[in-house]
Design an enzyme around this catalytic site. Sequence first.
Site, PDB file in Angstrom:
ATOM      1  N   PRO A  75       8.107  -3.868  -3.454  1.00 14.78           N
ATOM      2  CA  PRO A  75       9.487  -4.387  -3.509  1.00 14.78           C
ATOM      3  C   PRO A  75      10.400  -3.737  -2.469  1.00 14.78           C
ATOM      4  CG  PRO A  75       9.114  -2.843  -5.298  1.00 14.78           C
ATOM      5  CD  PRO A  75       7.781  -3.061  -4.647  1.00 14.78           C
ATOM      6  N   TYR A  92      -8.618   0.830  -4.766  1.00 15.38           N
ATOM      7  CA  TYR A  92      -7.720   1.809  -4.152  1.00 15.38           C
ATOM      8  C   TYR A  92      -8.451   3.145  -3.979  1.00 15.38           C
ATOM      9  CZ  TYR A  92      -3.911  -1.399  -5.476  1.00 15.38           C
ATOM     10  OH  TYR A  92      -3.090  -2.492  -5.642  1.00 15.38           O
ATOM     11  N   PHE A 137       9.655  -0.107   4.394  1.00 19.61           N
ATOM     12  CA  PHE A 137      10.502  -0.450   5.535  1.00 19.61           C
ATOM     13  C   PHE A 137      11.970  -0.531   5.148  1.00 19.61           C
ATOM     14  CE2 PHE A 137      12.387  -3.076   8.818  1.00 19.61           C
ATOM     15  CZ  PHE A 137      11.745  -2.657   9.972  1.00 19.61           C
ATOM     16  N   ARG A 189       7.052  -2.255   1.706  1.00 19.25           N
ATOM     17  CA  ARG A 189       6.120  -1.198   2.126  1.00 19.25           C
ATOM     18  C   ARG A 189       6.869  -0.026   2.770  1.00 19.25           C
ATOM     19  NH1 ARG A 189       1.230  -3.497   1.245  1.00 19.25           N
ATOM     20  NH2 ARG A 189       1.186  -5.771   1.287  1.00 19.25           N
TER      21      ARG A 189
END
Length: 324
Positions: free
Chosen positions: A204, A56, A209, A207
């Site tokens: 969960p 990351y 949305f 992302r």
Amino acid sequence: MTLPTRKLGDLEVSAQGLGCMGMSQSYGPADRDESIATINAALDAGVTLLDTADVYGLGHNEELVGSAIKSRRSEVVLATKFGFKRILDPSDAGVRGDAEYVKQACDASLKRLGVDHIDLYYAHRVDPAVPVEETVGAMAELVQAGKVRYIGLSEAGAESLRRAAAVHPISALQSEWSLWTRDIEGEILDTCRQLGIGIVPFSPLGRGFLTGRLTQDLPEDDFRRTMPRFSGENYDRNYAIVEALKALAEKLGVTPGQLALAWVQSQGTDVVPIPGTKRRTYLAENIAAATIELSAEDLAQISSVAGDVAGERYSAEALKLVNG
């Protein structure tokens, strides 16, 4: 607010964790001060499980998390991951799980994090070129050496989980799981429960949305632009799910994101979702979802509105490394 706890195998953690990836990559520019404030706010609220990975931000996220927890290490169950070769060469999308690399990666993560041990160490993906027994065997040696307390796998399939658990106890499987990504339901989830492996759902909220806050006008550097579900007609079709969630959420007096997160949280006492955020505002909203109680009728209604999702969750190339 004090969060309840759950167990991933024998490892006790808060019932909800914090995914830290977005503080360093994928979702727009990084904000170090706000990210560190968010991590501290999470700890203040009773979140103990912090999730990062060496890849990351190509090391940036581990360094950030390490800085944030320096004076609070005893309050944290620190999880990180290894395996993606991008940490060595940003142009290389492959994975490595050979024993030599496992040990090198762990030492590098310990240094970036500024800690003497990792609480939960995951293989980020199963290396298709290396027997999973070799990877897990090397991870087990890290446990014996005191560098790692518990081990896990990410996006692993049922067979890999069984083979891995035959070498060393696996505490957790970290895989994508939400109302619009339910791939692990069935054989993978059943295998986890047969073996006593906890489940750590990432993304969960789909992302972001499923919060209903996203538009198609994403920043140029937002990696969701590359994901089939967020493009063109797929976006429009999938937004119908959000509209249905909004209607249900309004009846229950919560946000659509909280409803989606509470649904994941309600899938079992061995489930510890790690919604990611880099802002304190959204952190408070997510944590509140951990104590939302949903009836059987609520859960059935939520599941029914999810419907068919348009588009794959990853590109075809990225999907090759899922459920290995």
